[in-house]
Design an enzyme around this catalytic site. Structure first.
Site, PDB file in Angstrom:
ATOM      1  N   HIS A 197       0.756  -1.804   8.224  1.00  0.00           N
ATOM      2  CA  HIS A 197       1.732  -0.698   8.438  1.00  0.00           C
ATOM      3  C   HIS A 197       1.074   0.731   8.707  1.00  0.00           C
ATOM      4  CE1 HIS A 197       2.849   2.894   5.796  1.00  0.00           C
ATOM      5  NE2 HIS A 197       4.024   2.559   6.539  1.00  0.00           N
ATOM      6  N   TYR A 200       3.172   8.106  10.938  1.00  0.00           N
ATOM      7  CA  TYR A 200       2.601   9.274  11.031  1.00  0.00           C
ATOM      8  C   TYR A 200       3.886  10.154  11.255  1.00  0.00           C
ATOM      9  CZ  TYR A 200      -1.876   7.112  11.246  1.00  0.00           C
ATOM     10  OH  TYR A 200      -3.098   6.463  10.971  1.00  0.00           O
TER      11      TYR A 200
END
Length: 387
Positions: A197, A200
């Site tokens: 996973h 950002y």
């Protein structure tokens, strides 16, 4: 913690109830060779007016067949750093293309389907999802650009220092915000291939407050010290290049953040995680985020290539499914991105893209002490150093 978990579960149930009573919707999906219109199953009801009164609702997404040059528009959202908004979105777009191409190449069979949507009040997103591949059971990479206002409790749920972000606002007053982010989850078939996973993101709220957040983490079913040394070592190099204090700080933060509170264990074996980062010039943090995002394939791809054809037993597959059940528990109860999306009327298909196609729950499941499963659970209960 019990009260918090109960509130989140109640909220997820309320969302599920709302979806069952929503009006019909359509998604335009883009994949080779061209666009097509796919009607979603609908259930008519006169109770849709009972949905939470948010200004960006679950039904505010308009599917489009042509991807706009940019989802960031001058004048939308709170006043802020427009050049950074544009730059961050373009970074996310480029990374989405590069990462999905690399993952499709590793899979060798399946391709990513792309959906694109916009919102009348600004923003939108693009989802790329692969299903039923030879290597990946499910993989998705979502880009979102969101303008709107949110309840202060949603802001508190979405950030480490949510109260600070709403400073000076009256109780009950909504917080105008801008958010842009790229998020992904990869679920391979082979139990010796870990789930990965990343997320950002860049936030701004009214009054010029801004911050970055994100990270990349890994969730195997078994401990492989060499794989973890490669994954963590890749991100340590990225962190050390920008600030030697980043890796130990962000690694510990990931170990603390990805805890399934009601089980007192982490969902996986960590990585890096950071939030509310604005302690240095925005351009410096942008460059760090860009390099961390650009290192996803370098950190993860070789591990999948190494193990995608490993033989495995039925028992190992069942263990993988049990751990995926833990993944679901964390995402629906504790994950900030999921909670933020649900509380701000996000696109449900994109929010729940992170969930695996299959998972398993066994009543009072126990593992044998000294087994590989026991070793993995021990690593989830007692954080280890990998590099």
């Amino acid at each position: 913690k019990k009260n918090q978990m109960t509130r989140h579960i109640q909220y997820v149930c309320a969302v599920a109830f709302f979806l069952l009573h929503s009006s019909s919707a359509f998604v335009v999906a883009r994949s080779s060779p061209g666009p097509y219109l796919a009607p979603l199953r609908s259930v008519s009801s006169d109770k849709s007016s009972e949905a939470p009164p948010v200004n960006i609702g679950w039904d505010s997404h308009k599917a489009v067949s042509e991807v706009p040059d940019s989802l960031v528009r001058v004048g939308d959202g709170p006043e802020g750093n427009h050049p950074m908004r544009v730059k961050f979105e373009q970074m996310c777009r480029s990374a989405q293309i590069e990462i999905t191409k690399a993952i499709a190449d590793i899979d060798g069979e399946a391709t990513f389907q792309e959906d694109c949507w916009t919102r009348a009040n600004g923003g939108g997103g693009m989802s790329r999802v692969l299903s039923g591949g030879r290597v990946f059971e499910k993989a998705g990479v979502n880009l979102s650009v969101v303008y709107g206002s949110m309840p202060q409790e949603a802001l508190q749920a979405a950030t480490e220092r949510g109260v600070d972000r709403a400073a000076g606002m009256k109780p009950g007053e909504r917080v105008p915000f801008f958010a842009c982010g790229l998020s992904s989850v990869m679920h391979p078939r082979n139990p010796h291939c870990p789930t990965m996973h990343f997320n950002y993101r860049y936030f701004e709220t009214d009054g010029g407050v801004w911050w970055f957040g994100g990270g990349t983490d890994i969730t195997p079913s078994y401990v492989n010290a060499d794989d973890m040394a490669h994954f963590h070592g890749t991100y340590k190099k990225v962190c050390d290049k920008h600030d030697p204090s980043f890796y130990p700080k962000f690694k510990e933060w990931a170990d603390r953040y990805f805890v399934i509170g009601h089980r007192n264990e982490t969902r996986g074996l960590g990585g890096i995680f950071f939030d509310d980062l604005n302690d240095r010039p925005a351009d410096d943090i942008f460059e760090f985020s860009k390099e961390a995002l650009g290192s996803v394939v370098k950190a993860y791809g070789p591990i999948i290539e190494k193990h995608k054809d490993d033989p495995y037993t039925e028992e190992e597959k069942e263990w993988q499914q049990i751990r995926r059940g833990r993944y679901v528990e964390f995402n629906l109860v504790y994950d900030r991105g999921t909670v933020f999306g649900l509380k701000t009327g996000g696109r449900i298909e994109s929010i729940l893209m992170s969930l695996p196609l299959t998972s398993r729950w066994e009543y009072d499941h126990k593992v044998e002490e000294g087994s590989r499963e026991w070793d993995f659970l021990d690593a989830c209960k007692h954080a280890r150093e990998w590099v």
